[in-house]
Motif scaffolding. Structure first.
Motif, mmCIF file in Angstrom:
data_model
loop_
_atom_site.group_PDB
_atom_site.id
_atom_site.type_symbol
_atom_site.label_atom_id
_atom_site.label_comp_id
_atom_site.label_asym_id
_atom_site.label_seq_id
_atom_site.Cartn_x
_atom_site.Cartn_y
_atom_site.Cartn_z
ATOM 1 N N SER A 199 0.976 -1.269 0.071
ATOM 2 C CA SER A 199 0.146 -0.018 0.082
ATOM 3 C C SER A 199 0.892 0.999 0.062
ATOM 4 O O SER A 199 1.641 1.710 1.042
ATOM 5 C CB SER A 199 -0.871 0.048 1.343
ATOM 6 O OG SER A 199 -1.254 1.320 1.505
ATOM 7 N N PRO A 200 0.789 2.218 -1.111
ATOM 8 C CA PRO A 200 1.424 3.312 -1.130
ATOM 9 C C PRO A 200 1.046 4.119 0.212
ATOM 10 O O PRO A 200 2.143 5.002 0.596
ATOM 11 C CB PRO A 200 1.133 4.058 -2.336
ATOM 12 C CG PRO A 200 0.634 3.047 -3.143
ATOM 13 C CD PRO A 200 -0.040 2.105 -2.157
ATOM 14 N N ALA A 201 -0.093 4.247 0.642
ATOM 15 C CA ALA A 201 -0.511 5.081 1.657
ATOM 16 C C ALA A 201 0.226 4.819 3.077
ATOM 17 O O ALA A 201 0.799 5.353 3.626
ATOM 18 C CB ALA A 201 -2.052 5.226 1.708
ATOM 19 N N HIS B 213 -9.060 -6.602 5.094
ATOM 20 C CA HIS B 213 -9.229 -5.265 5.243
ATOM 21 C C HIS B 213 -10.757 -4.755 5.372
ATOM 22 O O HIS B 213 -11.118 -3.881 5.804
ATOM 23 C CB HIS B 213 -8.390 -4.447 4.545
ATOM 24 C CG HIS B 213 -8.643 -4.577 3.057
ATOM 25 N ND1 HIS B 213 -8.402 -5.773 2.332
ATOM 26 C CD2 HIS B 213 -9.094 -3.677 2.069
ATOM 27 C CE1 HIS B 213 -8.542 -5.422 1.001
ATOM 28 N NE2 HIS B 213 -9.002 -4.255 1.005
ATOM 29 N N LYS B 214 -11.594 -5.823 4.842
ATOM 30 C CA LYS B 214 -12.973 -5.874 4.777
ATOM 31 C C LYS B 214 -13.674 -6.592 5.773
ATOM 32 O O LYS B 214 -14.894 -6.634 5.748
ATOM 33 C CB LYS B 214 -13.569 -5.961 3.485
ATOM 34 C CG LYS B 214 -12.807 -5.314 2.047
ATOM 35 C CD LYS B 214 -13.234 -3.977 2.067
ATOM 36 C CE LYS B 214 -12.606 -3.139 0.756
ATOM 37 N NZ LYS B 214 -12.520 -1.782 0.849
ATOM 38 N N GLY C 33 -12.996 0.068 5.906
ATOM 39 C CA GLY C 33 -12.278 -0.991 5.351
ATOM 40 C C GLY C 33 -10.947 -0.642 4.329
ATOM 41 O O GLY C 33 -10.552 -1.288 3.230
ATOM 42 N N LYS C 34 -10.002 0.307 4.846
ATOM 43 C CA LYS C 34 -9.066 0.788 4.123
ATOM 44 C C LYS C 34 -7.807 0.724 4.762
ATOM 45 O O LYS C 34 -7.998 0.123 5.981
ATOM 46 C CB LYS C 34 -9.148 2.353 3.762
ATOM 47 C CG LYS C 34 -10.528 2.450 2.808
ATOM 48 C CD LYS C 34 -10.269 2.392 1.184
ATOM 49 C CE LYS C 34 -11.555 2.569 0.566
ATOM 50 N NZ LYS C 34 -11.306 2.329 -0.926
ATOM 51 N N MET C 35 -6.611 1.104 4.294
ATOM 52 C CA MET C 35 -5.629 1.129 5.196
ATOM 53 C C MET C 35 -4.662 2.245 4.764
ATOM 54 O O MET C 35 -4.762 2.711 3.562
ATOM 55 C CB MET C 35 -4.584 -0.378 4.840
ATOM 56 C CG MET C 35 -4.106 -0.289 3.282
ATOM 57 S SD MET C 35 -3.960 -2.005 2.712
ATOM 58 C CE MET C 35 -5.611 -2.490 2.513
ATOM 59 N N PRO C 36 -3.704 2.713 5.688
ATOM 60 C CA PRO C 36 -3.125 2.148 6.552
ATOM 61 C C PRO C 36 -4.067 2.657 7.975
ATOM 62 O O PRO C 36 -4.741 3.589 7.907
ATOM 63 C CB PRO C 36 -1.908 2.817 6.987
ATOM 64 C CG PRO C 36 -2.130 4.082 6.314
ATOM 65 C CD PRO C 36 -2.864 3.695 5.273
ATOM 66 N N GLU D 74 -6.412 7.501 8.292
ATOM 67 C CA GLU D 74 -6.392 8.604 7.270
ATOM 68 C C GLU D 74 -5.158 9.032 7.389
ATOM 69 O O GLU D 74 -4.445 9.540 8.331
ATOM 70 C CB GLU D 74 -7.301 9.819 7.568
ATOM 71 C CG GLU D 74 -8.679 9.590 7.210
ATOM 72 C CD GLU D 74 -9.014 9.048 5.541
ATOM 73 O OE1 GLU D 74 -8.482 10.028 4.691
ATOM 74 O OE2 GLU D 74 -9.602 8.074 5.468
ATOM 75 N N THR D 75 -4.300 8.759 6.227
ATOM 76 C CA THR D 75 -3.028 9.136 5.952
ATOM 77 C C THR D 75 -2.502 10.503 6.480
ATOM 78 O O THR D 75 -1.586 10.499 7.294
ATOM 79 C CB THR D 75 -2.611 8.465 4.677
ATOM 80 O OG1 THR D 75 -2.920 7.359 4.194
ATOM 81 C CG2 THR D 75 -0.875 8.744 4.440
ATOM 82 N N ASP E 211 -3.902 13.264 -2.478
ATOM 83 C CA ASP E 211 -5.264 12.456 -2.060
ATOM 84 C C ASP E 211 -6.224 12.557 -3.099
ATOM 85 O O ASP E 211 -6.784 11.570 -3.578
ATOM 86 C CB ASP E 211 -5.901 12.816 -0.750
ATOM 87 C CG ASP E 211 -5.393 12.199 0.435
ATOM 88 O OD1 ASP E 211 -4.430 11.191 0.358
ATOM 89 O OD2 ASP E 211 -5.499 12.744 1.512
ATOM 90 N N PHE F 297 -3.760 10.086 -6.224
ATOM 91 C CA PHE F 297 -4.180 8.732 -5.875
ATOM 92 C C PHE F 297 -5.738 8.550 -6.620
ATOM 93 O O PHE F 297 -5.856 7.420 -7.174
ATOM 94 C CB PHE F 297 -4.676 8.475 -4.299
ATOM 95 C CG PHE F 297 -5.391 7.294 -4.100
ATOM 96 C CD1 PHE F 297 -4.544 6.105 -4.085
ATOM 97 C CD2 PHE F 297 -6.370 7.250 -3.408
ATOM 98 C CE1 PHE F 297 -5.008 4.944 -3.896
ATOM 99 C CE2 PHE F 297 -6.856 5.858 -3.210
ATOM 100 C CZ PHE F 297 -6.112 4.693 -3.232
HETATM 101 N N1 LIG Z 1 -8.109 8.441 2.371
HETATM 102 C C1 LIG Z 1 -7.441 7.108 2.830
HETATM 103 C C2 LIG Z 1 -7.318 6.368 1.693
HETATM 104 C C3 LIG Z 1 -6.991 5.056 1.880
HETATM 105 C C4 LIG Z 1 -6.911 4.126 0.950
HETATM 106 O O1 LIG Z 1 -7.630 4.190 -0.366
HETATM 107 N N2 LIG Z 1 -5.775 3.095 0.914
HETATM 108 C C5 LIG Z 1 -5.888 1.951 -0.214
HETATM 109 C C6 LIG Z 1 -4.474 1.495 -0.182
HETATM 110 S S1 LIG Z 1 -3.138 2.617 -0.563
HETATM 111 C C7 LIG Z 1 -6.612 0.851 0.299
HETATM 112 O O2 LIG Z 1 -6.937 0.626 1.522
HETATM 113 N N3 LIG Z 1 -7.181 0.055 -0.532
HETATM 114 C C8 LIG Z 1 -7.945 -1.080 -0.662
HETATM 115 C C9 LIG Z 1 -9.359 -0.931 -0.807
HETATM 116 O O3 LIG Z 1 -9.770 0.378 -1.028
HETATM 117 O O4 LIG Z 1 -10.141 -1.855 -0.622
HETATM 118 C C10 LIG Z 1 -6.226 7.498 3.649
HETATM 119 O O5 LIG Z 1 -5.516 8.501 3.312
HETATM 120 O O6 LIG Z 1 -5.611 6.622 4.260
#
Ligand SMILES: N[C@@H](CCC(=O)N[C@@H](CS)C(=O)NCC(=O)O)C(=O)O
Length: 219
Positions: free
Chosen positions: A12-14, A39-40, A51-54, A65-66, A101, A105
């Motif tokens: 994950s780039p974030a 993650h879900k 359901g996102k990361m990190p 939220e990064t 963002d 992204f």
């Molecule tokens: N706004 C969120 C975006 C996080 C995000 O979209 N992360 C991606 C990975 S870089 C993710 O979780 N992707 C998996 C998915 O959307 O299911 C942040 O800045 O942390």
């Protein structure tokens, strides 16, 4: 201070931006690796309902939220600072974090990076060439603007690395692996040189996909 825990799927780039900040600040941390799909599901949804990361965790405090995580690290680990002192340069950093963002992204990395790198590697998908081609005009605008804002400086907001560099570099390093990198950086050698400078730093060298996967394995 108890160590920081970063919950993420390696790659994950974030999450890489967060790990890069922890390395720049010489902080103790560990990676709590997630498998794709986890993650879900619970328990991750309790940490991140979207359901996102990190997700960052430390001493009972959990944050997602990064941008929020990076600014939190800047407050709790103020040295070395990753925010320019000059108000105009600090504003430029904030602006580029927003660009990262909202425009880099969304519409570039979540299309080109996903179809060229993440999809094939994690899910065995074949790149959707139509979606990639449709993303290119927007991607050209984003690269044009990042190249213009970088200008002849060493880093995006000033002559020292800032949170903006840590957010943008992991995404650009993804895109640098794709055939789209050449048309996107044509006439923008400053961006290529900047990414080279970033990739020489420990914060990038020690957070490649493989390195984060290894950190996740060692817990
Ligand atoms: N706004 C969120 C975006 C996080 C995000 O979209 N992360 C991606 C990975 S870089 C993710 O979780 N992707 C998996 C998915 O959307 O299911 C942040 O800045 O942390």
């Amino acid at each position: 201070m108890s160590p920081f825990i970063v919950h993420t799927i390696p790659g994950s780039p974030a999450a890489r931006a967060v790990l890069a900040a922890l390395i720049e600040k010489n902080a103790a941390f560990r990676v709590a690796g997630l498998t794709p799909g986890a993650h879900k599901l619970e328990p991750h949804l309790s940490r991140h309902p979207f359901g996102k990361m990190p997700v960052l965790e430390q001493g009972g405090f959990t944050l997602y939220e990064t941008q929020a995580i990076l600014r939190h690290l800047e407050r709790v680990l103020p040295s070395p600072s990753l925010t320019p002192r000059d108000p105009s340069e600090a504003a430029r950093m904030d602006q580029i974090m927003g660009i990262s963002d909202w425009y880099l992204f969304k519409g570039v990395n979540d299309v080109i990076g996903f179809h060229r790198v993440v999809g094939p590697r994690l899910f065995g998908l074949i790149p959707d060439e139509k979606a990639i081609a449709e993303a290119m005009p927007h991607a050209q605008v984003v690269f044009g603007e990042l190249g213009r804002l970088l200008g002849d400086k060493a880093y995006l907001a000033s002559d020292r690395p800032s949170l903006a560099d840590l957010m943008v570099a992991p995404q650009m390093d993804f895109l640098a692996q794709t055939p789209e990198w050449t048309p996107l950086t044509r006439g923008r050698s400053n961006l290529v040189e900047w990414l080279g400078r970033m990739n020489e730093r420990d914060c990038m060298r020690l957070t490649t996909w493989e390195a984060v996967a290894q950190l996740a394995r060692s817990g």
